[in-house]
Design a protein around this motif. Structure first.
Motif, short mmCIF file in Angstrom:
data_model
loop_
_atom_site.label_atom_id
_atom_site.label_comp_id
_atom_site.label_asym_id
_atom_site.label_seq_id
_atom_site.Cartn_x
_atom_site.Cartn_y
_atom_site.Cartn_z
N ASP A 78 62.69 63.68 69.88
CA ASP A 78 61.87 63.42 70.96
C ASP A 78 62.63 63.84 72.09
OD1 ASP A 78 59.57 63.95 68.90
OD2 ASP A 78 59.60 62.46 69.84
N GLY A 79 63.80 63.65 72.06
CA GLY A 79 64.57 63.30 73.09
C GLY A 79 64.63 62.36 74.13
N ASP A 80 64.43 60.56 73.47
CA ASP A 80 63.71 60.00 73.87
C ASP A 80 65.16 58.27 74.13
OD1 ASP A 80 62.93 56.87 74.70
OD2 ASP A 80 61.29 57.22 73.08
N TYR A 81 65.72 58.80 74.61
CA TYR A 81 66.95 57.61 74.74
C TYR A 81 67.02 56.49 74.61
CZ TYR A 81 69.64 61.79 75.69
OH TYR A 81 70.56 63.08 76.16
N TYR A 82 65.71 56.35 74.97
CA TYR A 82 65.64 54.80 75.10
C TYR A 82 64.15 54.17 73.45
CZ TYR A 82 65.89 53.76 79.79
OH TYR A 82 65.99 54.98 81.16
N GLY A 83 64.21 55.33 73.22
CA GLY A 83 63.27 55.45 71.53
C GLY A 83 64.19 54.51 70.46
N VAL A 84 65.10 55.98 70.90
CA VAL A 84 66.91 55.96 69.63
C VAL A 84 66.90 54.64 70.23
CG1 VAL A 84 68.84 57.15 69.34
CG2 VAL A 84 67.14 58.21 70.08
N LEU A 85 67.29 54.19 71.09
CA LEU A 85 67.89 52.00 70.59
C LEU A 85 66.76 51.66 70.37
CD1 LEU A 85 69.88 52.93 74.28
CD2 LEU A 85 71.03 53.02 71.84
N ALA B 107 62.87 59.61 67.65
CA ALA B 107 62.99 59.37 68.99
C ALA B 107 64.12 60.47 69.22
CB ALA B 107 63.26 57.93 68.81
N ALA B 108 64.87 60.70 68.64
CA ALA B 108 66.13 61.66 69.20
C ALA B 108 65.84 63.14 69.16
CB ALA B 108 67.53 61.73 68.35
N LYS C 247 72.26 61.07 57.99
CA LYS C 247 71.31 61.10 58.09
C LYS C 247 72.23 59.63 59.22
CE LYS C 247 66.27 61.63 58.40
NZ LYS C 247 65.34 61.08 57.00
N ALA C 248 72.13 59.27 58.73
CA ALA C 248 72.72 57.86 59.88
C ALA C 248 73.89 58.43 60.53
CB ALA C 248 73.19 56.15 59.29
N GLY C 249 74.84 59.38 60.35
CA GLY C 249 75.87 59.34 60.52
C GLY C 249 75.83 60.73 62.01
N ASP C 250 74.57 61.42 61.56
CA ASP C 250 74.14 61.59 63.19
C ASP C 250 73.36 60.86 63.79
OD1 ASP C 250 75.16 64.00 61.74
OD2 ASP C 250 72.79 64.93 61.08
N LEU C 251 71.86 59.63 63.58
CA LEU C 251 71.85 59.59 64.78
C LEU C 251 72.65 57.73 64.58
CD1 LEU C 251 68.94 57.35 65.35
CD2 LEU C 251 69.17 56.34 63.20
N PHE C 252 74.17 57.12 64.32
CA PHE C 252 74.55 57.05 65.26
C PHE C 252 75.49 57.84 66.28
CE2 PHE C 252 79.09 54.79 65.65
CZ PHE C 252 78.88 53.90 66.06
N LYS C 253 75.59 58.84 66.24
CA LYS C 253 75.60 59.96 67.28
C LYS C 253 75.12 59.81 68.32
CE LYS C 253 79.04 62.77 64.22
NZ LYS C 253 78.73 63.96 63.96
N PHE C 254 73.65 60.26 68.68
CA PHE C 254 72.86 60.30 69.03
C PHE C 254 72.58 58.75 69.70
CE2 PHE C 254 70.47 63.32 66.63
CZ PHE C 254 70.90 64.60 67.54
N ALA C 255 72.35 57.84 69.29
CA ALA C 255 72.82 55.87 69.48
C ALA C 255 73.70 56.00 70.56
CB ALA C 255 72.23 55.22 68.54
N THR C 256 75.53 56.55 70.33
CA THR C 256 75.88 56.48 71.13
C THR C 256 75.96 57.32 72.52
OG1 THR C 256 77.34 56.42 68.97
CG2 THR C 256 78.65 57.11 71.53
N GLU C 257 75.55 58.29 72.51
CA GLU C 257 74.51 58.89 73.54
C GLU C 257 74.41 58.72 73.93
OE1 GLU C 257 72.55 63.26 74.60
OE2 GLU C 257 73.91 62.83 72.60
N MET D 124 71.93 47.92 66.62
CA MET D 124 72.07 49.08 65.85
C MET D 124 72.86 49.72 64.91
SD MET D 124 69.64 52.29 66.18
CE MET D 124 71.12 53.46 67.13
N ALA D 125 73.87 49.41 65.59
CA ALA D 125 75.13 50.42 65.20
C ALA D 125 75.97 49.14 64.07
CB ALA D 125 76.08 50.19 66.11
#
Length: 79
Positions: free
Chosen positions: A19-26, A16-17, A64-74, A44-45
């Protein structure tokens, strides 16, 4: 949460990240209320934060989780 479930969560949300889908990331729908977005982000955090993965014996997913955590925070800040 099992290793397989964490791995799938990270993979799905990273896609989702990409794809640029912020809602999907969350993991929420596009019409989600702010309280649902915040709740999803917090849940998720707690699951994917790199420090939590160390405690659960899932060290191989930390980068990978660290990268996703940054995307999720954004994503949480933007939506």
């Amino acid at each position: 949460m099992s290793v397989e479930a964490v791995s799938k969560l990270i993979d799905d949300r990273m896609q989702a990240a990409i794809d640029g889908d912020y809602y999907g990331v969350l993991g929420v729908e596009k019409d989600a209320e702010s309280s649902a977005i915040q709740s999803s982000y917090i849940a998720m955090a707690k699951t994917i934060h790199p420090d939590m993965l160390s405690k659960d014996g899932l060290e191989e997913y930390k980068d990978k989780a660290g990268d996703l955590f940054k995307f999720a925070t954004e994503a949480q800040e933007i939506v």
